[in-house]
Design a protein around this motif. Structure first.
Motif, short mmCIF file in Angstrom:
data_model
loop_
_atom_site.label_atom_id
_atom_site.label_comp_id
_atom_site.label_asym_id
_atom_site.label_seq_id
_atom_site.Cartn_x
_atom_site.Cartn_y
_atom_site.Cartn_z
N SER A 98 0.82 -1.22 0.00
CA SER A 98 0.00 0.00 0.00
C SER A 98 0.85 1.27 0.00
N ASP A 99 0.35 2.28 -0.69
CA ASP A 99 0.90 3.63 -0.59
C ASP A 99 0.31 4.21 0.70
N ALA A 100 1.07 4.08 1.77
CA ALA A 100 0.54 4.40 3.10
C ALA A 100 0.21 5.88 3.26
N CYS A 101 0.96 6.75 2.59
CA CYS A 101 0.68 8.19 2.68
C CYS A 101 -0.66 8.53 2.02
N SER A 102 -0.91 7.95 0.83
CA SER A 102 -2.19 8.18 0.16
C SER A 102 -3.34 7.63 0.98
N LEU A 103 -3.13 6.47 1.59
CA LEU A 103 -4.17 5.86 2.41
C LEU A 103 -4.62 6.81 3.52
N PHE A 115 -16.14 8.90 14.68
CA PHE A 115 -14.78 8.38 14.62
C PHE A 115 -13.75 9.48 14.83
N LEU A 116 -12.70 9.13 15.54
CA LEU A 116 -11.54 10.01 15.66
C LEU A 116 -10.75 9.99 14.35
N PRO A 117 -9.91 10.99 14.09
CA PRO A 117 -9.06 10.94 12.89
C PRO A 117 -8.19 9.68 12.91
N PRO A 118 -8.06 8.98 11.79
CA PRO A 118 -7.31 7.73 11.76
C PRO A 118 -5.84 7.91 12.18
N ILE A 119 -5.34 6.90 12.86
CA ILE A 119 -3.95 6.84 13.30
C ILE A 119 -3.26 5.71 12.54
N GLN A 120 -2.02 5.91 12.14
CA GLN A 120 -1.30 4.86 11.42
C GLN A 120 -0.14 4.32 12.24
N SER A 140 10.09 2.80 2.57
CA SER A 140 10.26 4.03 3.34
C SER A 140 9.00 4.89 3.32
N ASN A 141 8.25 4.83 2.21
CA ASN A 141 6.98 5.54 2.14
C ASN A 141 6.02 5.08 3.23
N GLN A 142 6.11 3.81 3.57
CA GLN A 142 5.14 3.23 4.50
C GLN A 142 5.37 3.62 5.96
N ILE A 143 6.37 4.43 6.24
CA ILE A 143 6.58 4.89 7.62
C ILE A 143 6.42 6.40 7.77
N GLN A 144 6.25 7.12 6.67
CA GLN A 144 6.41 8.57 6.72
C GLN A 144 5.28 9.32 7.42
N VAL A 145 4.07 8.76 7.43
CA VAL A 145 2.97 9.45 8.11
C VAL A 145 2.41 8.60 9.26
N SER A 146 3.25 7.77 9.82
CA SER A 146 2.85 6.94 10.95
C SER A 146 3.14 7.66 12.26
N SER A 147 2.26 7.48 13.22
CA SER A 147 2.46 8.06 14.55
C SER A 147 3.28 7.13 15.42
N LEU A 148 3.23 5.84 15.12
CA LEU A 148 3.97 4.85 15.89
C LEU A 148 4.61 3.86 14.93
N ILE A 149 5.87 3.53 15.17
CA ILE A 149 6.59 2.55 14.35
C ILE A 149 7.02 1.41 15.25
N VAL A 150 6.60 0.20 14.88
CA VAL A 150 6.86 -0.99 15.68
C VAL A 150 7.94 -1.82 15.00
#
Length: 305
Positions: A98-103, A115-120, A140-150
């Protein structure tokens, strides 16, 4: 208001494992999770595995389209129809390309006010981070707009490698919190704020790969699974399958991750679409799958005779 948590990450990083752990922990704390899974081919295989934890009506599989673009309207409409629950939380797993930023830019538009604003949340495989060649940009795109990285796959990883990955992640997203899987506090996740990080735009076509599926007959033994997985080219980054083995009436699930590792485990129930072999990645063609299956069956039938 109900939190929406989207879990993203490259193929094989451990998104479904994380989602299962989150689901179990939320249930144990009295929450009522609703789970949505997206995949190119037959998301029902993964969705059925959650029915060990929650009722089937609380799990939804979205197959055949990508929720970062063509499937976003279906996803949004479905989220808006989720029943209101006390202590409800919605957990969404995006497919591994997935293009996580577009999502994130599309999902929050048009959701009901409850609903609250979605969190990634992004899942990062420490062992293979940025070792994917032409797919590094997508990863790298898939981490750029995430609030938490596991961070996952940290076992036996040298401290130097771990520190390098963390520093590299921070270059792409300096605002996200970075933690190991075992450090997750589920009570804090719904309280996270949407990321304010400035993301670099991805060529969206890089998030669209070929995929296909084929019917999978009963296999004479487990070795057939490994033969089929090994016969499929490395350009195919994800292989999944579910079928019966020998005279066993129960079904067996298997998958091959991008690093070539094959894992096998029991499947919960009977696959609603029947026994299938699924692939994602360049070169995915039904003829290729059928050829791998036939060669494996021929080999093991000759041995048994």
């Amino acid at each position: 208001m109900e939190a929406i948590i989207t879990v993203v990450g490259f193929l094989g990083t451990g998104k479904t494992t994380l989602l299962k752990n989150l689901t179990t922990n939320y249930i144990n704390k009295g929450w009522k999770p609703f789970v949505i899974l997206n995949d190119y081919e037959n998301a029902h295989l993964d969705a059925q595995q959650f029915t060990e934890q929650i009722a089937p009506k609380q799990v939804k599989a979205l197959s055949g389209s990508c929720i970062c673009c063509s499937g976003i309207n279906e996803l949004r409409d479905f989220v808006n129809r989720i029943p209101v629950r006390t202590k409800g939380i919605t957990l969404i797993e995006a497919n591994g390309t997935s293009d996580a930023c577009s999502l994130m830019s599309f999902l929050g538009v048009g959701l009901n006010d409850r609903f609250l604003p979605p969190i990634q949340i992004s899942v990062v495989d420490v062992k293979n981070w940025q070792k994917r060649g032409e797919y590094n940009e997508l990863e790298s795109n898939q981490i750029q707009v995430s609030s938490l990285i596991v961070l996952t796959h940290t076992e036996n990883i040298p401290k130097e490698r771990l520190n390098f990955v963390i520093r590299n992640i921070q270059k792409f997203n300096p605002l996200a919190e970075i933690i190991n899987t075992d450090k997750i506090d589920i009570s804090l996740i719904p309280k996270l704020s949407p990321s304010k990080n400035n993301a670099k735009k991805l060529d969206h076509l890089k998030a669209h790969w070929s995929s296909c599926s084929s019917d999978l007959p009963n296999l004479p033994n487990l070795d057939c699974i490994y033969d089929i997985c090994n016969a499929l080219p490395k350009t195919i980054l994800r292989v999944k399958g579910c079928t019966q083995i020998g005279k066993n009436t129960k079904f067996t699930y298997f998958e091959r991750t991008p690093n070539g590792k094959v894992t096998v485990r029991p499947f919960n129930g009977i696959p609603i679409t029947g026994a299938k072999l699924l692939t994602i990645g360049p070169g995915s063609e039904p003829e290729l799958l059928e050829n791998a299956i036939n060669i494996s069956l021929l080999k093991h039938n000759e041995v048994s005779n």
